[in-house]
Motif scaffolding. Structure first.
Motif, PDB file in Angstrom:
ATOM      1  N   ARG A 251       0.846  -1.196   0.000  1.00 39.76           N
ATOM      2  CA  ARG A 251       0.000   0.000   0.000  1.00 39.76           C
ATOM      3  C   ARG A 251       0.882   1.246   0.000  1.00 39.76           C
ATOM      4  N   ILE A 252       0.585   2.160  -0.896  1.00 39.00           N
ATOM      5  CA  ILE A 252       1.355   3.386  -1.064  1.00 39.00           C
ATOM      6  C   ILE A 252       0.956   4.410   0.003  1.00 39.00           C
ATOM      7  N   LEU A 253       1.946   5.147   0.512  1.00 40.92           N
ATOM      8  CA  LEU A 253       1.699   6.201   1.493  1.00 40.92           C
ATOM      9  C   LEU A 253       0.890   7.347   0.884  1.00 40.92           C
ATOM     10  N   PRO A 254       0.217   8.151   1.724  1.00 43.71           N
ATOM     11  CA  PRO A 254      -0.392   9.384   1.208  1.00 43.71           C
ATOM     12  C   PRO A 254       0.683  10.345   0.736  1.00 43.71           C
ATOM     13  N   ASP A 255       0.324  11.196  -0.212  1.00 40.85           N
ATOM     14  CA  ASP A 255       1.286  12.087  -0.860  1.00 40.85           C
ATOM     15  C   ASP A 255       1.582  13.295   0.031  1.00 40.85           C
ATOM     16  N   MET A 256       2.827  13.376   0.535  1.00 39.77           N
ATOM     17  CA  MET A 256       3.197  14.462   1.443  1.00 39.77           C
ATOM     18  C   MET A 256       3.175  15.815   0.741  1.00 39.77           C
ATOM     19  N   ILE A 257       3.406  15.833  -0.582  1.00 34.30           N
ATOM     20  CA  ILE A 257       3.401  17.102  -1.309  1.00 34.30           C
ATOM     21  C   ILE A 257       1.968  17.625  -1.409  1.00 34.30           C
ATOM     22  N   GLU A 258       1.025  16.724  -1.612  1.00 37.79           N
ATOM     23  CA  GLU A 258      -0.362  17.146  -1.644  1.00 37.79           C
ATOM     24  C   GLU A 258      -0.804  17.630  -0.268  1.00 37.79           C
ATOM     25  N   ILE A 259      -0.357  16.961   0.773  1.00 37.36           N
ATOM     26  CA  ILE A 259      -0.704  17.378   2.134  1.00 37.36           C
ATOM     27  C   ILE A 259      -0.204  18.799   2.395  1.00 37.36           C
TER      28      ILE A 259
END
Length: 437
Positions: A234-242
């Motif tokens: 499972r891929i992590l949430p996108d820190m750049i989008e956060i």
């Protein structure tokens, strides 16, 4: 060339969930080439760059089964190596910088890997030396066709070795790791990138049977194995989008909750936004940003002007400096933005100046921002997105500006942000997509 039309000056509210991380997705999807067994990857973002990579893998012969909107099953048990030397591949691969990361897995498993000079954002020089020097250290022979701008590496087999990377390149580290996991003997990589996405790749490969230690540090030890098996990842949430949503909340004076952020993998990101005076709270694994009428930049302890610069992990990611710069335009106080890695990434500031921002571009790498403390709002205007991160920054600026702004070339934004107009409308943004004629 499609366009966004944004009516700015409206407050947003509600919650937004970040997509899967683009930079991790490009790495882990390439790793499926390392095994003939099935690999399932979830939380895959539905964005142009990732979809291009999946298309290239399909053309390469990887069997692809989309299980649901964000989950794919891959099986690389019948690879068509002839595709790599075709004119079609030269066209397909050159449009995506992330395609460089298929070379390591191909070299490791099949003894050869080819790639046309890849594309990507026009943000300055992004050399590939780290990738190919790593492959050469492992025993591969390198060649480059200057006429066709086509790279190739070949080896009967790879042999583990000790290497010191000239730069802590994230994609370079990922590529070398994927090559080394099937090499004979032990490889050590010093000055390796250690971003959460590299850690995720290593954890995924270990679950496939690789033997990688030192994960999370800049010294990796890889004991080569004969083959790898399948896995689920499972891929992590996108820190750049956060980070983008934090900046958007501050600029629009909005109260927003960002859901399921994997807080422990955000590093310095929350702290840097707090240095700009932005209030944010940790609520479980969510970030809550309350409505703020203004936010004040903190100076250094000795009273000197705050400098925010990029650095390899665990330093602050360069992908968020454009957002930080935009957010600072409406802060109280001044800040120096120092973009060390890419010499063209700050060139979008002329568009902010046209909107009324007080920004002094000192040189290609540095800009001083004099915040207006929301006393004078940005002006709506017509602009063109030059790259992914500048594009989202201009979109945030447009959301805060009173009046109607137009952003052309939004395909650049779509490369990194999934269904962004639909998701922003769900929290109250006035944004319309106008398709190209």
């Amino acid at each position: 060339m499609s366009t966004f039309v944004i009516e700015g000056g409206h407050k947003l509210s509600g919650s937004i969930t970040p997509q899967g991380a683009k930079n991790e997705a490009l790495q882990v999807i390439c790793s499926v080439i390392l095994t003939p067994e099935k690999v399932t990857i979830s939380n895959v973002p539905d964005i142009i760059d990732v979809n291009k990579l999946i298309f290239i893998l399909g053309e390469l012969g990887v069997k692809i089964n989309r299980l649901n909107e964000d989950t794919y099953e891959f099986q690389a048990d019948d690879i068509d190596l002839e595709y790599l030397e075709s004119d079609k591949f030269k066209k397909d691969g050159s449009s995506l910088r992330g395609s460089i990361m298929i070379v390591g897995p191909l070299l490791a498993r099949f003894g050869k890997g080819y790639i046309p000079r890849p594309g990507g954002d026009k943000i300055g020089r992004r050399r590939l030396d780290t990738h190919f020097e790593g492959f050469i250290n492992l025993g591969a022979k390198f060649r480059y066709n200057t006429d066709e701008k086509f790279y190739g590496v070949e080896a009967e087999y790879l042999t583990g070795t000790d290497m010191l990377l000239e730069e802590a390149s994230v994609t370079g580290t990922a590529n070398i790791i994927m090559a080394a996991v099937l090499a004979r003997g032990i490889t050590t990589i010093y000055n390796a990138a250690c971003e959460p996405y590299i850690q995720q790749l290593c954890k995924m490969l270990n679950s496939m049977g690789a033997k990688i230690t030192g994960v999370g540090s800049n010294l990796l030890k890889i004991e080569g194995v004969k083959n790898l098996g399948g896995c689920s990842h499972r891929i992590l949430p996108d820190m750049i989008e956060i980070g983008s949503w934090i900046g958007m909340a501050a600029m629009t004076k909005s109260s927003i909750t960002i859901k399921n952020v994997s807080w422990d993998n955000l590093g310095l990101i929350p702290r840097v936004f707090q240095k700009l005076g932005i209030n944010l709270e940790r609520r479980g694994d969510d970030i809550f940003i309350p409505e703020q009428e203004n936010y004040e930049i903190q100076n250094f302890i000795d009273g000197s002007i705050l400098t925010i610069s990029d650095a390899p992990w665990p330093g602050f990611t360069p992908d968020l400096l454009s957002i930080i710069l935009v957010v600072a335009t409406q802060a109280k106080g001044s800040v120096l933005i120092h973009q060390k890695m890419f010499e063209s990434r700050l060139f979008f500031v002329d568009k902010l100046i046209d909107m009324g921002a007080k920004v002094i571009l000192c040189d290609p790498h540095r800009a001083t921002v004099i915040g207006m403390n929301h006393e004078s709002s940005l002006k709506a205007t017509v602009m063109t997105s030059p790259d992914i991160r500048a594009g989202i920054s201009l979109l945030i600026a447009a959301l805060s500006a009173k009046g109607k702004s137009t952003i052309h070339n939004i395909e650049q934004i779509d490369r990194g942000y999934q269904n962004i107009d639909e998701r922003l409308r769900a929290i109250g943004a006035k944004i319309t997509r106008v398709a190209a004629n």
